[in-house]
Motif scaffolding. Structure first.
Motif, mmCIF file in Angstrom:
data_model
loop_
_atom_site.group_PDB
_atom_site.id
_atom_site.type_symbol
_atom_site.label_atom_id
_atom_site.label_comp_id
_atom_site.label_asym_id
_atom_site.label_seq_id
_atom_site.Cartn_x
_atom_site.Cartn_y
_atom_site.Cartn_z
ATOM 1 N N GLY A 12 94.788 34.496 67.131
ATOM 2 C CA GLY A 12 93.393 34.086 67.297
ATOM 3 C C GLY A 12 92.892 34.208 68.719
ATOM 4 N N ILE A 13 91.567 34.162 68.864
ATOM 5 C CA ILE A 13 90.968 34.343 70.183
ATOM 6 C C ILE A 13 90.883 33.040 70.966
ATOM 7 N N GLY A 14 91.362 31.936 70.403
ATOM 8 C CA GLY A 14 91.320 30.665 71.109
ATOM 9 C C GLY A 14 92.585 30.350 71.880
ATOM 10 N N ARG A 15 93.462 31.312 72.036
ATOM 11 C CA ARG A 15 94.755 31.064 72.673
ATOM 12 C C ARG A 15 94.614 30.699 74.146
ATOM 13 N N GLU A 16 93.968 31.571 74.910
ATOM 14 C CA GLU A 16 93.893 31.370 76.362
ATOM 15 C C GLU A 16 93.029 30.171 76.729
ATOM 16 N N SER A 17 91.934 29.983 76.011
ATOM 17 C CA SER A 17 91.046 28.872 76.356
ATOM 18 C C SER A 17 91.692 27.522 76.056
ATOM 19 N N ALA A 18 92.562 27.456 75.054
ATOM 20 C CA ALA A 18 93.262 26.203 74.771
ATOM 21 C C ALA A 18 94.260 25.877 75.880
ATOM 22 N N ILE A 19 94.915 26.896 76.428
ATOM 23 C CA ILE A 19 95.852 26.671 77.534
ATOM 24 C C ILE A 19 95.099 26.241 78.786
ATOM 25 N N ARG A 20 93.945 26.845 79.030
ATOM 26 C CA ARG A 20 93.137 26.456 80.192
ATOM 27 C C ARG A 20 92.656 25.012 80.057
ATOM 28 N N ALA A 21 92.366 24.588 78.835
ATOM 29 C CA ALA A 21 91.927 23.209 78.619
ATOM 30 C C ALA A 21 93.048 22.223 78.927
ATOM 31 N N ILE A 22 94.290 22.606 78.637
ATOM 32 C CA ILE A 22 95.427 21.734 78.944
ATOM 33 C C ILE A 22 95.547 21.556 80.452
ATOM 34 N N GLY A 23 95.384 22.647 81.195
ATOM 35 C CA GLY A 23 95.463 22.560 82.650
ATOM 36 C C GLY A 23 94.315 21.786 83.255
ATOM 37 N N SER A 24 93.125 21.917 82.666
ATOM 38 C CA SER A 24 91.959 21.245 83.238
ATOM 39 C C SER A 24 91.956 19.747 82.967
ATOM 40 N N ILE A 25 92.690 19.314 81.945
ATOM 41 C CA ILE A 25 92.703 17.886 81.619
ATOM 42 C C ILE A 25 93.657 17.117 82.529
ATOM 43 N N GLY A 26 94.475 17.828 83.301
ATOM 44 C CA GLY A 26 95.320 17.163 84.288
ATOM 45 C C GLY A 26 96.793 17.143 83.953
ATOM 46 N N MET A 27 97.212 17.866 82.922
ATOM 47 C CA MET A 27 98.629 17.916 82.579
ATOM 48 C C MET A 27 99.250 19.168 83.179
ATOM 49 N N THR A 28 100.500 19.045 83.584
ATOM 50 C CA THR A 28 101.207 20.169 84.183
ATOM 51 C C THR A 28 101.911 20.956 83.089
ATOM 52 N N VAL A 29 101.642 22.259 83.042
ATOM 53 C CA VAL A 29 102.264 23.130 82.048
ATOM 54 C C VAL A 29 103.573 23.644 82.633
ATOM 55 N N LYS A 30 104.700 23.266 82.006
ATOM 56 C CA LYS A 30 106.009 23.699 82.496
ATOM 57 C C LYS A 30 106.365 25.094 82.003
ATOM 58 N N SER A 31 106.068 25.383 80.736
ATOM 59 C CA SER A 31 106.396 26.701 80.197
ATOM 60 C C SER A 31 105.416 27.051 79.090
ATOM 61 N N ILE A 32 105.228 28.353 78.896
ATOM 62 C CA ILE A 32 104.376 28.870 77.826
ATOM 63 C C ILE A 32 105.214 29.857 77.023
ATOM 64 N N SER A 33 105.348 29.612 75.719
ATOM 65 C CA SER A 33 106.142 30.483 74.854
ATOM 66 C C SER A 33 105.291 30.949 73.690
ATOM 67 N N ASP A 34 105.434 32.222 73.342
ATOM 68 C CA ASP A 34 104.735 32.779 72.190
ATOM 69 C C ASP A 34 105.713 32.809 71.023
ATOM 70 N N ILE A 35 105.423 32.038 69.975
ATOM 71 C CA ILE A 35 106.320 31.960 68.820
ATOM 72 C C ILE A 35 105.667 32.578 67.584
ATOM 73 N N THR A 36 104.803 33.572 67.804
ATOM 74 C CA THR A 36 104.150 34.249 66.690
ATOM 75 C C THR A 36 105.194 34.997 65.871
ATOM 76 N N PRO A 37 105.251 34.764 64.562
ATOM 77 C CA PRO A 37 106.252 35.467 63.752
ATOM 78 C C PRO A 37 105.916 36.950 63.634
ATOM 79 N N ILE A 38 106.888 37.781 63.953
ATOM 80 C CA ILE A 38 106.705 39.231 63.885
ATOM 81 C C ILE A 38 107.693 39.774 62.857
ATOM 82 N N PRO A 39 107.215 40.496 61.842
ATOM 83 C CA PRO A 39 108.147 41.009 60.831
ATOM 84 C C PRO A 39 108.979 42.161 61.382
#
Length: 130
Positions: A91-118
């Motif tokens: 979906g197109i809401g991926r990056e904006s959701a991560i930016r919202a986490i950073g803007s709310i004041g929480m520290t992002v330790k890691s970002i992992s993509d767990i999209t299932p790929i056949p």
């Protein structure tokens, strides 16, 4: 005659969790954000449809941002400061959701993509001939 009515009111347990996981499921139609502790127990969740967005507006980046902020505001009482982010879906809401986490004041330790790929699993649909 006068039997006591017992009220089972549960007290909200305040836990101090320093670290948690944020799961973002961004599909073509909706965005769902779930916040859990390190063990995987869900603490709060929010979806774009639950935030009041209907139809095609659910899949916008703005809806994903509002959804992530709402889910993280629900867990402010738990004392989560550091989060690991797991993203699933195209979906197109991926990056904006991560930016919202950073803007709310929480520290992002890691970002992992767990999209299932056949690995060449199911046979795809036949191609359209227009």
């Amino acid at each position: 005659m006068s039997a006591k009515l017992s009220t089972n009111s549960k007290k909200k347990i305040k836990r101090n969790i320093g670290e948690g996981n944020v799961y973002i499921q961004a599909t073509f139609n909706n965005t769902i954000v779930t916040v859990s502790d390190i063990k995987g127990n869900a603490l709060a969740w929010a979806s774009a449809g639950g935030m009041g967005f209907k139809g095609a507006k659910k899949s916008t980046p703005y809806a994903a941002q509002i959804t992530a902020e709402s889910a993280l505001n629900k867990v402010r009482d738990f004392g989560i400061n550091y989060v690991h982010v797991y993203i699933k879906g195209p979906g197109i809401g991926r990056e904006s959701a991560i930016r919202a986490i950073g803007s709310i004041g929480m520290t992002v330790k890691s970002i992992s993509d767990i999209t299932p790929i056949p690995h060449n699993g199911c046979r795809p649909k036949k191609t359209r001939r227009v």
